[in-house]
Design a protein around this motif. Structure first.
Motif, PDB file in Angstrom:
ATOM      1  N   LYS A 156       0.900  -1.182   0.054  1.00  0.00           N
ATOM      2  CA  LYS A 156      -0.028  -0.111  -0.230  1.00  0.00           C
ATOM      3  C   LYS A 156       0.876   1.169  -0.097  1.00  0.00           C
ATOM      4  O   LYS A 156       0.500   2.213  -0.777  1.00  0.00           O
ATOM      5  CB  LYS A 156      -0.959   0.080   1.195  1.00  0.00           C
ATOM      6  CG  LYS A 156      -1.968   1.137   1.236  1.00  0.00           C
ATOM      7  CD  LYS A 156      -2.789   0.969   2.526  1.00  0.00           C
ATOM      8  CE  LYS A 156      -3.869   2.305   2.413  1.00  0.00           C
ATOM      9  NZ  LYS A 156      -4.750   2.172   3.508  1.00  0.00           N
ATOM     10  N   MET A 157       1.956   1.336   0.583  1.00  0.00           N
ATOM     11  CA  MET A 157       2.826   2.320   0.892  1.00  0.00           C
ATOM     12  C   MET A 157       3.424   2.717  -0.699  1.00  0.00           C
ATOM     13  O   MET A 157       3.536   3.878  -1.031  1.00  0.00           O
ATOM     14  CB  MET A 157       4.113   2.124   1.837  1.00  0.00           C
ATOM     15  CG  MET A 157       3.585   2.259   3.216  1.00  0.00           C
ATOM     16  SD  MET A 157       4.951   1.512   4.302  1.00  0.00           S
ATOM     17  CE  MET A 157       4.369   1.752   5.958  1.00  0.00           C
ATOM     18  N   GLN A 158       3.890   1.568  -1.273  1.00  0.00           N
ATOM     19  CA  GLN A 158       4.380   1.695  -2.438  1.00  0.00           C
ATOM     20  C   GLN A 158       3.270   2.195  -3.468  1.00  0.00           C
ATOM     21  O   GLN A 158       3.691   3.071  -4.487  1.00  0.00           O
ATOM     22  CB  GLN A 158       4.994   0.665  -3.037  1.00  0.00           C
ATOM     23  CG  GLN A 158       6.314   0.107  -2.129  1.00  0.00           C
ATOM     24  CD  GLN A 158       7.096  -1.513  -2.344  1.00  0.00           C
ATOM     25  OE1 GLN A 158       6.230  -2.392  -2.534  1.00  0.00           O
ATOM     26  NE2 GLN A 158       8.207  -1.404  -2.722  1.00  0.00           N
ATOM     27  N   ALA A 159       2.268   1.625  -3.456  1.00  0.00           N
ATOM     28  CA  ALA A 159       1.216   2.011  -4.415  1.00  0.00           C
ATOM     29  C   ALA A 159       0.829   3.532  -4.151  1.00  0.00           C
ATOM     30  O   ALA A 159       0.440   4.159  -5.133  1.00  0.00           O
ATOM     31  CB  ALA A 159      -0.111   1.235  -4.333  1.00  0.00           C
ATOM     32  N   GLU A 160       0.836   3.929  -3.138  1.00  0.00           N
ATOM     33  CA  GLU A 160       0.149   5.252  -2.736  1.00  0.00           C
ATOM     34  C   GLU A 160       1.555   6.131  -3.160  1.00  0.00           C
ATOM     35  O   GLU A 160       1.212   7.253  -4.001  1.00  0.00           O
ATOM     36  CB  GLU A 160       0.185   5.564  -1.221  1.00  0.00           C
ATOM     37  CG  GLU A 160      -0.834   4.980  -0.590  1.00  0.00           C
ATOM     38  CD  GLU A 160      -2.206   5.662  -0.655  1.00  0.00           C
ATOM     39  OE1 GLU A 160      -2.213   6.980  -1.150  1.00  0.00           O
ATOM     40  OE2 GLU A 160      -3.148   5.136  -0.592  1.00  0.00           O
TER      41      GLU A 160
ATOM     42  N   GLU B  13       3.319  10.013  -9.892  1.00  0.00           N
ATOM     43  CA  GLU B  13       2.658  10.034 -11.294  1.00  0.00           C
ATOM     44  C   GLU B  13       1.811  11.535 -11.470  1.00  0.00           C
ATOM     45  O   GLU B  13       1.706  12.191 -12.453  1.00  0.00           O
ATOM     46  CB  GLU B  13       1.604   8.957 -11.567  1.00  0.00           C
ATOM     47  CG  GLU B  13       2.452   7.683 -12.003  1.00  0.00           C
ATOM     48  CD  GLU B  13       1.587   6.267 -12.188  1.00  0.00           C
ATOM     49  OE1 GLU B  13       0.450   6.558 -11.866  1.00  0.00           O
ATOM     50  OE2 GLU B  13       2.188   5.324 -12.518  1.00  0.00           O
ATOM     51  N   GLU B  14       0.923  11.425 -10.267  1.00  0.00           N
ATOM     52  CA  GLU B  14       0.032  12.722 -10.345  1.00  0.00           C
ATOM     53  C   GLU B  14       0.871  14.067 -10.488  1.00  0.00           C
ATOM     54  O   GLU B  14       0.589  14.974 -11.064  1.00  0.00           O
ATOM     55  CB  GLU B  14      -1.107  12.999  -9.054  1.00  0.00           C
ATOM     56  CG  GLU B  14      -1.681  13.990  -9.035  1.00  0.00           C
ATOM     57  CD  GLU B  14      -2.266  14.154  -7.515  1.00  0.00           C
ATOM     58  OE1 GLU B  14      -2.359  15.177  -7.067  1.00  0.00           O
ATOM     59  OE2 GLU B  14      -2.569  13.171  -6.936  1.00  0.00           O
TER      60      GLU B  14
ATOM     61  N   ASN C 200       1.570  17.070 -13.524  1.00  0.00           N
ATOM     62  CA  ASN C 200       1.420  18.571 -13.389  1.00  0.00           C
ATOM     63  C   ASN C 200       2.472  19.290 -13.109  1.00  0.00           C
ATOM     64  O   ASN C 200       2.235  20.697 -12.577  1.00  0.00           O
ATOM     65  CB  ASN C 200       0.226  18.528 -12.344  1.00  0.00           C
ATOM     66  CG  ASN C 200      -0.993  18.014 -12.614  1.00  0.00           C
ATOM     67  OD1 ASN C 200      -1.736  18.368 -13.433  1.00  0.00           O
ATOM     68  ND2 ASN C 200      -1.312  16.765 -11.927  1.00  0.00           N
ATOM     69  N   ARG C 201       3.669  18.933 -13.426  1.00  0.00           N
ATOM     70  CA  ARG C 201       4.696  19.731 -12.807  1.00  0.00           C
ATOM     71  C   ARG C 201       5.118  20.818 -13.873  1.00  0.00           C
ATOM     72  O   ARG C 201       4.449  21.058 -14.795  1.00  0.00           O
ATOM     73  CB  ARG C 201       6.117  18.663 -13.228  1.00  0.00           C
ATOM     74  CG  ARG C 201       6.386  18.393 -14.750  1.00  0.00           C
ATOM     75  CD  ARG C 201       7.389  17.420 -14.702  1.00  0.00           C
ATOM     76  NE  ARG C 201       7.682  17.144 -16.252  1.00  0.00           N
ATOM     77  CZ  ARG C 201       7.051  16.458 -17.084  1.00  0.00           C
ATOM     78  NH1 ARG C 201       5.803  15.992 -16.868  1.00  0.00           N
ATOM     79  NH2 ARG C 201       7.599  16.364 -18.280  1.00  0.00           N
ATOM     80  N   ASP C 202       5.842  21.715 -13.566  1.00  0.00           N
ATOM     81  CA  ASP C 202       6.234  22.978 -14.200  1.00  0.00           C
ATOM     82  C   ASP C 202       7.326  22.370 -15.256  1.00  0.00           C
ATOM     83  O   ASP C 202       8.442  21.979 -15.033  1.00  0.00           O
ATOM     84  CB  ASP C 202       6.903  24.129 -13.273  1.00  0.00           C
ATOM     85  CG  ASP C 202       7.526  25.406 -14.035  1.00  0.00           C
ATOM     86  OD1 ASP C 202       7.429  25.121 -15.369  1.00  0.00           O
ATOM     87  OD2 ASP C 202       7.847  26.116 -13.438  1.00  0.00           O
ATOM     88  N   LYS C 203       6.916  22.444 -16.606  1.00  0.00           N
ATOM     89  CA  LYS C 203       7.884  21.881 -17.395  1.00  0.00           C
ATOM     90  C   LYS C 203       8.978  22.801 -17.740  1.00  0.00           C
ATOM     91  O   LYS C 203       9.913  22.109 -18.419  1.00  0.00           O
ATOM     92  CB  LYS C 203       7.118  22.048 -18.938  1.00  0.00           C
ATOM     93  CG  LYS C 203       5.600  21.199 -18.969  1.00  0.00           C
ATOM     94  CD  LYS C 203       5.687  19.739 -18.758  1.00  0.00           C
ATOM     95  CE  LYS C 203       4.703  18.760 -19.172  1.00  0.00           C
ATOM     96  NZ  LYS C 203       3.391  19.212 -18.815  1.00  0.00           N
TER      97      LYS C 203
END
Length: 217
Positions: A65-69, A75-76, A80-83
């Motif tokens: 669960k820790m790794q999935a979170e 990924e999220e 949405n990072r500053d390119k």
């Protein structure tokens, strides 16, 4: 107890900046979890939040669960990072690596994005990161907490993580970063600073920042 008592909580709290070794110890030492001891997870693969469980749950289930979170959150944030960071931060893995360094360098939310910007600016100028927490990680491999600065000998020690001796980022994270540190790397402050130094021996006092070496000194 039935009408006013507080329910018992069972959880493992992954503190931002904790190493995979420390978290693995927590899981394996918990008397409320079951199953074989979990193997050492990859550094930086566990999201630093609280994980609730029921007594009797398997250690491996909590670890997964820790790794999935972490996977989902990375990924999220990466999406949405500053390119503008893409010239030096080439992948989600590199974002996590730098976030782990930011996490270890400051505990102040107000300056994380500025610390991240310093390191990103240094990478742009091909300057070595020269960050003490990476030196200590190279010495301990995350198995011991050293609440001190590196010694002169440690600064000269050639490990893959010693950013006084290597160019660019170390080969991987030095801890499990929290969401704020990941966000700081994905959205660094708009600054040209290249240096920072602690204001005092008290971490709560934060750092002073400078754009050139003369001001830094």
């Amino acid at each position: 107890e039935l009408t006013e008592g507080e329910p018992l909580d069972f959880f493992v709290n992954v503190i931002p900046g904790e190493t995979a070794f420390a978290v693995g110890q927590k899981l394996n030492e918990s008397s409320n979890l079951t199953g074989d001891p979990v193997p050492l997870p990859p550094e930086g693969s566990l999201l630093a939040i609280r994980y609730d469980f029921m007594p009797g749950d398997a250690r491996q289930t909590v670890l997964e669960k820790m790794q999935a979170e972490m996977k989902a959150k990375v990924e999220e944030i990466w999406a949405n990072r500053d390119k503008a960071i893409d010239d030096v931060i080439k992948s989600p893995e590199e974002m996590v690596t730098l976030a782990s360094i930011v996490e270890k360098e400051t505990g102040l939310a107000s300056e994380r994005a500025q610390v991240a910007a310093v390191f990103i600016n240094r990478l742009r100028f091909n300057m070595r990161l020269q960050t003490d927490p990476t030196v200590l990680y190279g010495v301990t491999e995350g198995k011991v907490v050293l609440n001190r600065s590196p010694t002169a000998a440690e600064l000269k020690q050639k490990t893959p993580y010693n950013t006084y001796q290597i160019d660019g980022l170390p080969p991987g994270p030095i801890a499990n970063p929290g969401v704020d540190a990941l966000m700081a790397v994905a959205h660094p402050a708009p600054t040209k600073d290249l240096y920072f130094v602690a204001k005092s021996a008290n971490p709560a006092d934060g750092h002073l920042f400078a754009a050139n070496y003369e001001d830094h000194r």
